[in-house]
Write an enzyme that holds these catalytic residues in place. Structure first.
Site, PDB file in Angstrom:
ATOM      1  N   ARG A  65      10.991 -16.698  50.605  1.00 41.24           N
ATOM      2  CA  ARG A  65      11.867 -17.138  49.523  1.00 41.24           C
ATOM      3  C   ARG A  65      11.055 -17.841  48.445  1.00 41.24           C
ATOM      4  O   ARG A  65      11.337 -17.731  47.252  1.00 41.24           O
ATOM      5  CB  ARG A  65      12.966 -18.083  50.041  1.00 41.24           C
ATOM      6  N   TYR A 117      26.543  -8.910  26.879  1.00 43.92           N
ATOM      7  CA  TYR A 117      26.933  -8.236  28.114  1.00 43.92           C
ATOM      8  C   TYR A 117      28.114  -8.979  28.752  1.00 43.92           C
ATOM      9  O   TYR A 117      28.154 -10.211  28.763  1.00 43.92           O
ATOM     10  CB  TYR A 117      25.730  -8.193  29.055  1.00 43.92           C
ATOM     11  N   ASP A 188      17.554 -11.726  25.417  1.00 44.90           N
ATOM     12  CA  ASP A 188      17.761 -10.695  26.421  1.00 44.90           C
ATOM     13  C   ASP A 188      17.224  -9.376  25.854  1.00 44.90           C
ATOM     14  O   ASP A 188      17.766  -8.835  24.895  1.00 44.90           O
ATOM     15  CB  ASP A 188      19.258 -10.581  26.741  1.00 44.90           C
ATOM     16  N   LYS A 213      17.677  -2.137  34.930  1.00 50.14           N
ATOM     17  CA  LYS A 213      17.791  -1.125  33.886  1.00 50.14           C
ATOM     18  C   LYS A 213      16.438  -0.463  33.610  1.00 50.14           C
ATOM     19  O   LYS A 213      15.905   0.215  34.467  1.00 50.14           O
ATOM     20  CB  LYS A 213      18.379  -1.764  32.629  1.00 50.14           C
TER      21      LYS A 213
END
Length: 420
Positions: A65, A117, A188, A213
């Site tokens: 982690r 978004y 972004d 994406k």
């Protein structure tokens, strides 16, 4: 003391890359295995790592982690492509957004572009507010920014191009004003990818991606990433990355790194295809308007020329179809190559209607104020052959717009004959 008395100083930038983008994409963060000589890194699935003594790990790693070889290598690659000193990977684009917003103190104020978004809008309006972080949305942030800044403003959030209307923002113009007030600027860059645009070069402090994406590019990984130059930002966000635990798996990092290596090839092909599709849509009588920053007719094409590599428009576009929502739905059901699905940036071409899909959770008034009307269709061009994608769009338009008119006309004639 006001923010104006603490202007942001530009942190040291990453060294100018020796190699060009394609070479960096293939080789950054990709060392040969020192033991086996493997050219492609192995997948390190172990969650924990042996220690020779108390608090003395054998190598750099203790627990996955906190850090993992595959994640480290992927982060180095993203940093190299975004001209950044640092990059951090997260379990999704939304997790990236959450970690950045979580770094703000309670009572902070954020200014965001209106056209974002749907998931970002949801986080800003439903989650950030519960932490006493308030967000103001602006449809024209370059014009409004000075008036919207308050003493509590800590962050400005930009999507350029925006999702789904492909509106552009002059990053340098916004960053110049923001930095005078000690405010960070986040961009972004999901819609373009690091190949087409590098926001840090234009004054942004943090660039974020939904790695799902274009960076991954194969519709088989959900991930996010943030890149930046500031040591202070790295210290804050890397602490939250570990503390909140929204980290990607080693296998996902390996897959995304594999996808990143061909980003430049895919981005070029997607841009070529989108340019061809946008051009025929612009000339079609069945289309109300086309949103594509690669067209000289785009109202902010000057920003395209300033911020995008070779004035590329990227692989995303949207358009309003004549006939309203019903025509948009018929269009999406009439395509043969494009898949009706959410997401974007993969090798396959996708279409969707944002008003009821990706942006369906935004109230109608707010959606339409941002240009997201019921007749808007969003297109993600993949890497198929341009001629096939153009032909598919044209035949679907005929079926969606012309077909119903012919059917109605025939029905009308039939009724008239019946009463003759």
């Amino acid at each position: 003391m006001t923010f104006a008395e603490h202007p942001i100083e530009t942190p040291p930038r990453a060294p100018s890359p020796v190699h060009r983008f394609g070479t960096l994409a293939v080789h950054a963060g990709s060392p040969h295995d020192p033991v086996t000589g493997a050219v492609i890194e192995p997948i390190s699935l172990s969650t924990t790592f042996a220690q020779t003594g108390l608090g003395k790990p054998v190598g750099l790693y203790e627990y996955s982690r906190s850090s993992n070889p595959n994640r480290d290598n992927f982060e180095r690659a993203v940093a190299a492509l975004e001209h950044a000193r640092f990059a951090l990977a997260f379990s999704s684009g939304s997790a990236t957004t959450a970690n950045i917003l979580q770094s703000l103190a309670a009572g902070s104020h954020v200014i965001s572009v209106s056209d974002v978004y749907g998931g970002t809008h949801r986080y800003f309006t439903k989650v950030a507010l519960t932490h006493d972080v308030k967000v103001t949305f602006s449809p024209s942030i370059e014009i409004d920014i000075a008036e919207l800044i308050t003493p509590e403003t800590k962050l400005i959030w930009i999507e350029t191009p925006s999702n789904p209307t492909l509106t552009l923002v002059d990053i340098r113009k916004v960053a110049t004003i923001a930095h005078q007030h000690g405010i960070l600027v986040v961009v972004d860059n999901t819609f373009l990818s690091p190949y087409v645009q590098n926001p840090l070069d234009h004054g942004a402090d943090i660039v974020v991606h939904s790695v799902t994406k274009y960076i991954n590019g194969h519709s088989d990984v959900v991930m996010g990433a943030a890149a930046f130059n500031s040591q202070d930002i790295y210290d804050r966000l890397s602490f939250l990355q570990n503390a909140l635990g929204a980290v990607p798996s080693a296998f996902d990092c390996w897959l995304a790194h594999r996808g990143l290596k061909t980003l430049h090839l895919r981005a070029r092909e997607a841009t070529k295809n989108a340019t061809g599709v946008a051009t025929v849509l612009k000339d079609s009588p069945h289309v109300v308007a086309v949103n594509y920053p690669g067209l000289p007719s785009h109202p902010q094409y000057a920003v395209t020329q300033k911020q995008h590599r070779d004035a590329m428009g990227g692989g995303m576009l949207s358009f309003r179809i004549r006939g309203g929502h019903e025509a948009a739905e018929r269009f999406c059901q009439a395509t043969k190559i494009y898949t009706l699905a959410e997401s974007l940036g993969g090798i396959e071409s996708l279409i969707e209607v944002p008003s009821v899909m990706t942006h369906g959770g935004i109230p109608r008034e707010q959606r339409e104020a941002a240009g997201v009307f019921d007749d808007l269709v969003r297109v993600s061009c993949g890497i198929e052959d341009e001629a096939d994608l153009v032909a598919d769009v044209l035949q679907a338009l005929e079926k969606a717009v012309v077909g119903p008119k012919i059917t109605n006309a025939l029905a009308g004639n039939g009724n008239g004959n019946g009463h003759a």
